[in-house]
Design a protein around this motif. Structure first.
Motif, PDB file in Angstrom:
ATOM      1  N   PRO A   2       0.827  -1.215   0.000  1.00  0.00           N
ATOM      2  CA  PRO A   2       0.000   0.000   0.000  1.00  0.00           C
ATOM      3  C   PRO A   2       0.858   1.261   0.000  1.00  0.00           C
ATOM      4  N   GLY A   3       0.391   2.269  -0.744  1.00  0.00           N
ATOM      5  CA  GLY A   3       1.065   3.559  -0.748  1.00  0.00           C
ATOM      6  C   GLY A   3       2.222   3.683  -1.706  1.00  0.00           C
ATOM      7  N   GLN A   4       2.550   2.618  -2.443  1.00  0.00           N
ATOM      8  CA  GLN A   4       3.609   2.711  -3.444  1.00  0.00           C
ATOM      9  C   GLN A   4       3.205   3.654  -4.570  1.00  0.00           C
ATOM     10  N   GLU A   5       4.224   4.156  -5.290  1.00  0.00           N
ATOM     11  CA  GLU A   5       3.976   4.813  -6.566  1.00  0.00           C
ATOM     12  C   GLU A   5       3.202   3.864  -7.478  1.00  0.00           C
ATOM     13  N   THR A   6       2.341   4.406  -8.309  1.00  0.00           N
ATOM     14  CA  THR A   6       1.738   3.599  -9.358  1.00  0.00           C
ATOM     15  C   THR A   6       2.767   3.368 -10.465  1.00  0.00           C
ATOM     16  N   ALA A   7       2.487   2.403 -11.329  1.00  0.00           N
ATOM     17  CA  ALA A   7       3.371   2.174 -12.473  1.00  0.00           C
ATOM     18  C   ALA A   7       3.476   3.419 -13.340  1.00  0.00           C
ATOM     19  N   GLN A   8       2.359   4.124 -13.537  1.00  0.00           N
ATOM     20  CA  GLN A   8       2.386   5.339 -14.343  1.00  0.00           C
ATOM     21  C   GLN A   8       3.272   6.409 -13.707  1.00  0.00           C
ATOM     22  N   GLU A   9       3.157   6.571 -12.399  1.00  0.00           N
ATOM     23  CA  GLU A   9       3.984   7.577 -11.721  1.00  0.00           C
ATOM     24  C   GLU A   9       5.464   7.230 -11.837  1.00  0.00           C
ATOM     25  N   LEU A  10       5.792   5.959 -11.666  1.00  0.00           N
ATOM     26  CA  LEU A  10       7.187   5.541 -11.751  1.00  0.00           C
ATOM     27  C   LEU A  10       7.721   5.677 -13.179  1.00  0.00           C
ATOM     28  N   ALA A  11       6.917   5.265 -14.165  1.00  0.00           N
ATOM     29  CA  ALA A  11       7.342   5.406 -15.555  1.00  0.00           C
ATOM     30  C   ALA A  11       7.531   6.865 -15.929  1.00  0.00           C
ATOM     31  N   ALA A  12       6.623   7.723 -15.507  1.00  0.00           N
ATOM     32  CA  ALA A  12       6.727   9.149 -15.818  1.00  0.00           C
ATOM     33  C   ALA A  12       7.964   9.760 -15.169  1.00  0.00           C
ATOM     34  N   ARG A  13       8.278   9.313 -13.970  1.00  0.00           N
ATOM     35  CA  ARG A  13       9.475   9.831 -13.294  1.00  0.00           C
ATOM     36  C   ARG A  13      10.744   9.380 -14.016  1.00  0.00           C
ATOM     37  N   ALA A  14      10.736   8.149 -14.524  1.00  0.00           N
ATOM     38  CA  ALA A  14      11.892   7.669 -15.285  1.00  0.00           C
ATOM     39  C   ALA A  14      12.055   8.428 -16.595  1.00  0.00           C
ATOM     40  N   VAL A  15      10.947   8.689 -17.291  1.00  0.00           N
ATOM     41  CA  VAL A  15      11.008   9.471 -18.524  1.00  0.00           C
ATOM     42  C   VAL A  15      11.529  10.876 -18.237  1.00  0.00           C
ATOM     43  N   ALA A  16      11.045  11.486 -17.166  1.00  0.00           N
ATOM     44  CA  ALA A  16      11.507  12.830 -16.802  1.00  0.00           C
ATOM     45  C   ALA A  16      12.992  12.845 -16.478  1.00  0.00           C
ATOM     46  N   ALA A  17      13.523  11.717 -16.016  1.00  0.00           N
ATOM     47  CA  ALA A  17      14.950  11.621 -15.697  1.00  0.00           C
ATOM     48  C   ALA A  17      15.795  11.321 -16.934  1.00  0.00           C
ATOM     49  N   GLY A  18      15.150  11.148 -18.093  1.00  0.00           N
ATOM     50  CA  GLY A  18      15.881  10.962 -19.337  1.00  0.00           C
ATOM     51  C   GLY A  18      15.866   9.569 -19.911  1.00  0.00           C
ATOM     52  N   ALA A  19      15.104   8.650 -19.322  1.00  0.00           N
ATOM     53  CA  ALA A  19      15.135   7.254 -19.751  1.00  0.00           C
ATOM     54  C   ALA A  19      14.197   6.987 -20.920  1.00  0.00           C
ATOM     55  N   PHE A  20      14.544   5.961 -21.680  1.00  0.00           N
ATOM     56  CA  PHE A  20      13.657   5.322 -22.648  1.00  0.00           C
ATOM     57  C   PHE A  20      12.936   4.218 -21.890  1.00  0.00           C
TER      58      PHE A  20
END
Length: 307
Positions: A113-131
């Motif tokens: 419970p309370g973890q980032e969602t997959a979308q939140e984690l993916a968006a954070r990775a994209v914002a950090a420069g990842a493919f």
């Protein structure tokens, strides 16, 4: 005439694997040996993507010491957070992460419970420069609703060699085609997901068109869709006309073109190096993609071509 930029852009094709594991998570070989084997097999680049969970100390493995003449590495990880519809933890592939990417609260392979969602984690990775790619949809038991939720992803794994060898669940085409039909402009990657405890390596890769094989140039090309995926056949050119498609390749036995809904056709032959098909079957389909298959059943996949 339309030519996808993977074939019209400047540069050459570089062969790489984007999904690999080592002893830093659940693989059986140390990072140095994983990199050595891919280099020895003629790969131009590798992303080591160990599982980014607390039980492995959230590894983003430093592979810079294993770069060499003609071989480079890209930092990455397989990210995990949140539950899919089946109650299991998400798997998100992120290539091009910074070494200090902040962990999610993912102590192990169980959602909490309370973890980032997959979308939140993916968006954070994209914002950090990842493919970022949705990993092994068939193996994960991914639903269309799951896949719809991760809008930040650049790509879907169309083929995962580890899942082919380990459980006969390698496919991502069904999920990818449904998302394309809904208008998502995704690309498709083939990967190994190699752990080296079974024959899960050197079976699926990307061919990235870039002016040089630096991490920066390769990542830019991946994000721009300037690549194709393969198990062996070479895709050399695609020319899309108003009424037909022409494809140049290494010798293949079939060219299959897919579009929206049920739109699909195949051309079969022997040792075909130029294949042509009229597009009357595809009507107003806004996208097409090409699959090649050689006489041994090995495939290559283009990215979707939007028209």
């Amino acid at each position: 005439m339309l030519r996808p930029t993977a074939f019209s852009a400047a540069g050459r094709f570089w062969r790489g694997n984007l999904h690999t594991h080592s002893t830093r998570s659940d693989g059986v070989l140390p990072p140095a040996e994983v990199c050595r084997r891919y280099r020895a097999e003629g790969y131009d680049f590798l992303a080591l993507t160990d599982h980014f969970v607390g039980c492995y100390d959230y590894p983003i493995v430093d592979t810079l010491p294993f770069r060499a003449e003609g071989f480079t590495t890209i930092l990455g990880a397989e990210l995990h957070s949140g539950a899919m519809a089946n109650g299991e933890l998400w798997h998100i592939l992120a290539v091009g992460l910074p070494a200090d990417f902040a962990p999610s609260d993912s102590p192990d392979f169980h959602p909490k419970p309370g973890q980032e969602t997959a979308q939140e984690l993916a968006a954070r990775a994209v914002a950090a420069g990842a493919f970022v790619a949705i990993a092994h949809p068939q193996w994960s038991g991914l639903t269309l609703a799951d896949a719809r939720a991760v809008t930040a992803a650049h790509a879907v794994e169309i083929y995962n060699h580890g899942c082919a060898m380990g459980c006969d669940r390698p496919d991502g085409a069904a999920i990818a085609d449904l998302l394309l039909t809904e208008g998502r402009r995704l690309t498709m990657i083939a990967t190994d997901d190699a752990h080296f405890h079974e024959p899960d390596h050197f079976g699926g890769w990307v061919m990235v068109k870039a002016p040089e094989s630096t991490p920066e140039a390769l990542l830019a090309a991946l994000k721009a869709g300037e690549f194709y995926s393969s198990q062996g056949p070479e895709l050399r050119d695609i020319r899309l006309h108003d009424d037909r498609i022409e494809v140049d390749s290494s010798a293949v036995a079939a060219m299959i073109v897919q579009g929206q809904g049920t739109a699909a056709r195949a051309v079969h032959g022997s040792s075909m190096t130029t294949s042509e098909m009229d597009l009357s079957r595809f009507g107003t389909s806004p996208w097409l993609r090409v699959t090649l298959m050689d006489a041994a059943g090995k495939k290559a996949w283009s990215n979707p071509i939007w028209r």
